[in-house]
Design an enzyme around this catalytic site. Structure first.
Site, PDB file in Angstrom:
ATOM      1  N   GLY A   1       0.819  -1.211   0.000  1.00 51.06           N
ATOM      2  CA  GLY A   1       0.000   0.000   0.000  1.00 51.06           C
ATOM      3  C   GLY A   1       0.848   1.254   0.000  1.00 51.06           C
ATOM      4  N   ASN A   2       2.030   1.189   0.648  1.00 55.43           N
ATOM      5  CA  ASN A   2       2.924   2.341   0.653  1.00 55.43           C
ATOM      6  C   ASN A   2       3.600   2.551  -0.696  1.00 55.43           C
ATOM      7  OD1 ASN A   2       2.567   3.203   3.338  1.00 55.43           O
ATOM      8  ND2 ASN A   2       3.898   1.582   4.082  1.00 55.43           N
TER       9      ASN A   2
ATOM     10  N   LYS B   1       6.954  -9.652   5.675  1.00 52.71           N
ATOM     11  CA  LYS B   1       7.378  -9.904   4.294  1.00 52.71           C
ATOM     12  C   LYS B   1       8.389 -11.049   4.249  1.00 52.71           C
ATOM     13  CE  LYS B   1       6.643  -5.158   2.631  1.00 52.71           C
ATOM     14  NZ  LYS B   1       5.748  -4.796   3.729  1.00 52.71           N
TER      15      LYS B   1
ATOM     16  N   LYS C   1      -1.241  -8.330   4.060  1.00 54.18           N
ATOM     17  CA  LYS C   1      -1.428  -8.780   2.681  1.00 54.18           C
ATOM     18  C   LYS C   1      -0.319  -9.705   2.218  1.00 54.18           C
ATOM     19  CE  LYS C   1       1.604  -6.104   0.175  1.00 54.18           C
ATOM     20  NZ  LYS C   1       2.356  -5.677   1.332  1.00 54.18           N
TER      21      LYS C   1
ATOM     22  N   LYS D   1      -0.269  -4.051  13.330  1.00 56.24           N
ATOM     23  CA  LYS D   1      -0.317  -3.780  11.882  1.00 56.24           C
ATOM     24  C   LYS D   1      -0.568  -2.291  11.650  1.00 56.24           C
ATOM     25  CE  LYS D   1      -0.630  -4.492   7.458  1.00 56.24           C
ATOM     26  NZ  LYS D   1       0.605  -4.703   6.681  1.00 56.24           N
TER      27      LYS D   1
END
Length: 306
Positions: free
Chosen positions: A14-15, A269, A211, A126
């Site tokens: 999103g970033n 990640k 995500k 989060k």
């Protein structure tokens, strides 16, 4: 049909779609998404592409807009997540259709089953929403009852992030892939739901699923050969932001697990890539949104393997 092409699941942060500190406007998102979709379109030459996008800045903005309207109670996070799936998926689909005029693109609103007893509900970590200086973040935490944590030099709101268990719409995603569609799904990690039994079915819960972890579950269940996480940094770095910062390139699951990364950003990640590589013997890749093709050509990024 392109069944002979390997499947790649791509998680776009999103970033990466809305840069840190950037005004959260439609025009800025559209401009960033245009860059993202050009990079993603190139991957379709060699792969069947499934795209999972983040929504941290966007869902945080919707939450703020909800709080600003006093004449109705704010919507829960799972509903705001569904809104961002529609908004970002719509914009990404348009960008991909422009970059792939002869291609087929579909966006799937996706629910993700989580465990109602997941300990994450008691330990929010989060990041969502915009960044603030510490004083402003403290003020908002007091005003709205938020939990906040440091995100680099800034501070942001944090919410529960339970582990994804099951992708409810998996069969539909498989069907679209088999029909040669580029598929956008599990946006923002998907809408978190719990299975409340035959009488009540799936019910949304107040959380945001990471995500990257949802995309890893999707990659494993689809039998993907590659899992690529695109973010706003070119490499995974040890001692990030310090004079001892060191970029990682080719690295094994065992070796990268010796390091510690930030819980709300890089750690999931790395964890997602490690889980994917361990479960499938495929390769997890992490790198810059602007260098997707270079990453897959081993010219950039961090590559995690067994």
């Amino acid at each position: 049909m392109s069944d002979n092409k390997p499947i790649i699941v791509v998680a776009v942060g999103g970033n990466a779609l809305l840069q840190r500190g950037e005004l959260m406007s439609y025009e800025n998102q559209k401009s960033n998404i245009a860059v993202a979709t050009q990079a993603l379109a190139k991957l379709s030459e060699a792969y069947r592409v499934v795209i999972v996008h983040g929504n941290g800045p966007q869902v945080g903005l919707l939450a703020l807009q909800n709080l600003a309207y006093a004449d109705a109670p704010p919507y829960p996070l799972d509903v705001l997540g569904a809104e961002t799936q529609g908004m970002i998926g719509y914009m990404m689909a348009q960008g991909l259709q422009q970059a792939l005029p002869n291609g087929k693109v579909s966006t799937v609103l996706t629910q993700i089953e989580v465990d109602a007893n997941d300990p994450a509900f008691d330990e929010p970590n989060k990041f969502i929403g915009p960044v603030y200086d510490h004083e402003t973040a403290q003020q908002k935490a007091t005003q709205y009852g938020w939990s906040i944590k440091a995100d680099g030099e800034y501070w942001r709101r944090v919410v529960p992030s339970p582990m994804p268990q099951k992708i409810v719409e998996l069969d539909g995603i498989r069907t679209l892939l088999a029909a040669d569609h580029t598929v956008i799904c599990c946006g923002g990690g998907g809408c978190p739901v719990i299975n409340a039994g035959e009488e009540f079915g799936y019910q949304g819960v107040e959380a945001v699923i990471d995500k990257d972890l949802s995309a890893a579950v999707l990659a494993k269940q689809l039998g993907a050969e590659h899992y690529l996480i695109l973010t706003d940094g070119e490499y995974v770095c040890v001692d990030w932001g310090t004079p001892n910062e060191k970029a990682l390139h080719q690295i094994s699951v065992e070796d990268i697990q010796q390091y510690t990364f930030a819980a709300g950003s890089m750690a999931p990640k790395v964890e997602a890539c490690c889980e994917f590589a361990t479960a499938t013997k495929g390769i997890g890749h992490i790198g810059s949104l602007h260098k997707a093709s270079e990453i897959m050509a081993n010219q950039s990024g961090t590559h995690i393997h067994l």
